[in-house]
Scaffold this motif. Structure first.
Motif, PDB file in Angstrom:
ATOM      1  N   HIS A 236       0.102   2.703 -12.106  1.00  0.00           N
ATOM      2  CA  HIS A 236      -0.961   3.278 -11.517  1.00  0.00           C
ATOM      3  C   HIS A 236      -2.458   2.476 -12.003  1.00  0.00           C
ATOM      4  N   LYS A 237      -2.310   2.341 -13.325  1.00  0.00           N
ATOM      5  CA  LYS A 237      -3.527   1.649 -13.807  1.00  0.00           C
ATOM      6  C   LYS A 237      -3.621   0.169 -13.040  1.00  0.00           C
ATOM      7  N   GLU A 238      -2.662  -0.382 -12.882  1.00  0.00           N
ATOM      8  CA  GLU A 238      -2.962  -1.649 -11.990  1.00  0.00           C
ATOM      9  C   GLU A 238      -3.206  -1.614 -10.552  1.00  0.00           C
ATOM     10  N   THR A 239      -2.453  -0.562 -10.170  1.00  0.00           N
ATOM     11  CA  THR A 239      -2.994  -0.108  -8.794  1.00  0.00           C
ATOM     12  C   THR A 239      -4.627   0.121  -8.773  1.00  0.00           C
ATOM     13  N   MET A 240      -4.859   0.827  -9.549  1.00  0.00           N
ATOM     14  CA  MET A 240      -6.272   1.439  -9.652  1.00  0.00           C
ATOM     15  C   MET A 240      -7.232  -0.001  -9.970  1.00  0.00           C
ATOM     16  N   ILE A 241      -6.925  -0.879 -10.645  1.00  0.00           N
ATOM     17  CA  ILE A 241      -7.937  -2.100 -10.716  1.00  0.00           C
ATOM     18  C   ILE A 241      -7.824  -2.785  -9.554  1.00  0.00           C
ATOM     19  N   VAL A 242      -6.703  -2.929  -8.880  1.00  0.00           N
ATOM     20  CA  VAL A 242      -6.758  -3.747  -7.591  1.00  0.00           C
ATOM     21  C   VAL A 242      -7.533  -2.800  -6.559  1.00  0.00           C
ATOM     22  N   TRP A 243      -7.510  -1.317  -6.518  1.00  0.00           N
ATOM     23  CA  TRP A 243      -8.141  -0.576  -5.467  1.00  0.00           C
ATOM     24  C   TRP A 243      -9.718  -0.699  -5.774  1.00  0.00           C
ATOM     25  N   ASN A 244     -10.104  -0.739  -7.086  1.00  0.00           N
ATOM     26  CA  ASN A 244     -11.514  -0.686  -7.358  1.00  0.00           C
ATOM     27  C   ASN A 244     -11.980  -2.150  -6.854  1.00  0.00           C
ATOM     28  N   ALA A 245     -11.249  -3.170  -7.015  1.00  0.00           N
ATOM     29  CA  ALA A 245     -11.559  -4.499  -6.668  1.00  0.00           C
ATOM     30  C   ALA A 245     -12.017  -4.574  -5.008  1.00  0.00           C
ATOM     31  N   MET A 246     -11.040  -3.648  -4.562  1.00  0.00           N
ATOM     32  CA  MET A 246     -11.310  -3.582  -2.999  1.00  0.00           C
ATOM     33  C   MET A 246     -12.260  -2.643  -2.467  1.00  0.00           C
ATOM     34  N   GLU A 247     -12.545  -1.838  -3.456  1.00  0.00           N
ATOM     35  CA  GLU A 247     -13.643  -0.870  -3.030  1.00  0.00           C
ATOM     36  C   GLU A 247     -15.012  -1.808  -3.261  1.00  0.00           C
ATOM     37  N   GLU A 248     -14.911  -2.369  -4.289  1.00  0.00           N
ATOM     38  CA  GLU A 248     -16.298  -3.520  -4.510  1.00  0.00           C
ATOM     39  C   GLU A 248     -16.626  -4.276  -3.211  1.00  0.00           C
ATOM     40  N   ILE A 249     -15.349  -4.852  -2.606  1.00  0.00           N
ATOM     41  CA  ILE A 249     -15.365  -5.603  -1.389  1.00  0.00           C
ATOM     42  C   ILE A 249     -15.784  -4.730  -0.283  1.00  0.00           C
ATOM     43  N   TYR A 250     -15.320  -3.491  -0.139  1.00  0.00           N
ATOM     44  CA  TYR A 250     -15.645  -2.605   0.816  1.00  0.00           C
ATOM     45  C   TYR A 250     -17.426  -2.237   1.008  1.00  0.00           C
ATOM     46  N   ASN A 251     -17.817  -2.105  -0.330  1.00  0.00           N
ATOM     47  CA  ASN A 251     -19.254  -1.875  -0.790  1.00  0.00           C
ATOM     48  C   ASN A 251     -19.944  -2.920  -0.072  1.00  0.00           C
ATOM     49  N   LEU A 252     -19.583  -4.203  -0.591  1.00  0.00           N
ATOM     50  CA  LEU A 252     -20.562  -5.648  -0.276  1.00  0.00           C
ATOM     51  C   LEU A 252     -20.431  -6.047   1.190  1.00  0.00           C
ATOM     52  N   SER A 253     -19.189  -5.910   1.778  1.00  0.00           N
ATOM     53  CA  SER A 253     -18.563  -6.636   3.041  1.00  0.00           C
ATOM     54  C   SER A 253     -18.748  -5.852   4.389  1.00  0.00           C
ATOM     55  N   GLY A 254     -19.022  -4.633   4.366  1.00  0.00           N
ATOM     56  CA  GLY A 254     -19.207  -3.815   5.485  1.00  0.00           C
ATOM     57  C   GLY A 254     -17.735  -3.621   6.061  1.00  0.00           C
ATOM     58  N   ILE A 255     -16.828  -3.738   5.457  1.00  0.00           N
ATOM     59  CA  ILE A 255     -15.477  -3.100   5.817  1.00  0.00           C
ATOM     60  C   ILE A 255     -15.508  -1.800   6.230  1.00  0.00           C
ATOM     61  N   SER A 256     -14.717  -1.448   7.389  1.00  0.00           N
ATOM     62  CA  SER A 256     -14.817  -0.143   7.945  1.00  0.00           C
ATOM     63  C   SER A 256     -13.897   0.792   6.840  1.00  0.00           C
ATOM     64  N   GLN A 257     -12.779   0.297   6.414  1.00  0.00           N
ATOM     65  CA  GLN A 257     -11.738   1.166   5.947  1.00  0.00           C
ATOM     66  C   GLN A 257     -10.885   0.464   5.220  1.00  0.00           C
TER      67      GLN A 257
ATOM     68  N   ASP B  25      -6.383  10.576  -4.909  1.00  0.00           N
ATOM     69  CA  ASP B  25      -7.438  11.495  -6.009  1.00  0.00           C
ATOM     70  C   ASP B  25      -8.391  10.599  -6.803  1.00  0.00           C
ATOM     71  N   ASP B  26      -7.965   9.489  -7.229  1.00  0.00           N
ATOM     72  CA  ASP B  26      -8.627   8.615  -8.259  1.00  0.00           C
ATOM     73  C   ASP B  26      -9.480   7.697  -7.422  1.00  0.00           C
ATOM     74  N   ALA B  27      -9.352   7.415  -6.242  1.00  0.00           N
ATOM     75  CA  ALA B  27     -10.073   6.542  -5.516  1.00  0.00           C
ATOM     76  C   ALA B  27     -11.613   7.134  -5.223  1.00  0.00           C
ATOM     77  N   THR B  28     -12.810   5.947  -5.112  1.00  0.00           N
ATOM     78  CA  THR B  28     -13.843   6.583  -4.798  1.00  0.00           C
ATOM     79  C   THR B  28     -13.902   6.317  -3.266  1.00  0.00           C
ATOM     80  N   VAL B  29     -13.538   5.364  -2.636  1.00  0.00           N
ATOM     81  CA  VAL B  29     -13.393   5.122  -1.210  1.00  0.00           C
ATOM     82  C   VAL B  29     -11.885   5.536  -1.020  1.00  0.00           C
TER      83      VAL B  29
END
Ligand code: NAP
Length: 214
Positions: free
Chosen positions: A56-77, A94-98
């Motif tokens: 789960h820790k690795e999944t969240m590292i990747v997910w957080n990177a995806m969230e960063e891209i979401y916040n910077l690139s205007g991805i819808s989902q 539960d653990d995702a911000t996005v």
């Protein structure tokens, strides 16, 4: 426009679209850039994680990177695919911000057609996308329940299965090299299955209680 980050474990070792020795976060960034280049676009609507990682820790590292891209690139989902375990999905949610907006899974008997996950998706406003819908279900397509409905409506069994899914809250993904199939796939929105027809198909998609709760 949808693309995904696939971890090293799911990659063809001869064709990895990022540096496999980079950190997970850098891999996600490089993969996203490679996707945009390959697709010839500067804009992506929907960015997926191909599957949960080993922990789960690795999944969240990747997910957080995806969230960063979401916040910077205007991805819808953001979405995840190949996640067949409800607890894993719940923990990510539960653990995702996005929060994940989409779950994209293989739709087949082996996972009981993801009944629990599909119900969870409905309850949490997450879109469930099916893949391998035709490929993994030759028996459904040959069933008399589906072929009878197809004949009566002058449609093909594939069209009836796709239409059924859209009426029970699933977004079926498909692909084709055939103009005829493409026209048929898009024509599923030109007809509707009655409650009696839905019920007939419901009986051959075992444990698929979702239809009753829409
Ligand atoms: N997340 C993942 O791990 C993952 C894995 C696999 C796929 N996917 C996604 O799922 C999408 C769908 O791919 P899939 O293989 O899963 O789709 P599928 O619906 O199981 O199968 C598509 C196949 O069915 C045929 N077809 C399409 N429309 C038809 C129709 N109306 N009647 C009869 N045959 C028809 C196509 O062949 P013809 O060319 O002959 O029409 C194609 O070979 C992919 O594009 C990809 O985005 C995701």
């Amino acid at each position: 426009m949808q693309t995904k980050f696939t971890p090293v474990s799911g990659q063809d070792p001869n064709n990895i679209p990022y540096n496999p020795n980079a950190t997970l976060q850098e891999q996600v960034m490089q993969s996203f850039s490679a996707s945009k280049k390959n697709l010839g676009t500067s804009y992506i609507d929907s960015f997926f994680l191909h599957s949960p990682l080993k922990t789960h820790k690795e999944t969240m590292i990747v997910w957080n990177a995806m969230e960063e891209i979401y916040n910077l690139s205007g991805i819808s989902q953001l979405g995840i695919s190949n996640c067949y375990d409800l607890a894993t999905m719940q923990k990510l949610y539960d653990d995702a911000t996005v929060k994940p907006s989409v779950l994209q899974n293989r739709f087949y008997q082996e996972t009981h057609y993801d009944v629990d996950l599909r119900q969870w998706c409905l309850d949490h406003g997450v879109v469930y996308q099916s893949f391998w819908t035709l490929t993994a279900n030759p028996n459904l397509l040959k069933s008399t329940e589906i072929t009878d409905i197809a004949s009566s409506k002058n449609m093909t069994p594939a069209q009836v299965l796709f239409r059924y899914l859209t009426q029970v809250g699933v977004v079926p993904l498909t692909g084709t090299t055939s103009d005829v199939h493409m026209i048929e796939d898009l024509a599923i929105f030109n007809f509707e299955l009655s409650d009696a027809e839905l019920d007939k198909i419901y009986k051959i998609l075992p444990n698929s209680g979702v239809v009753l709760q829409l």
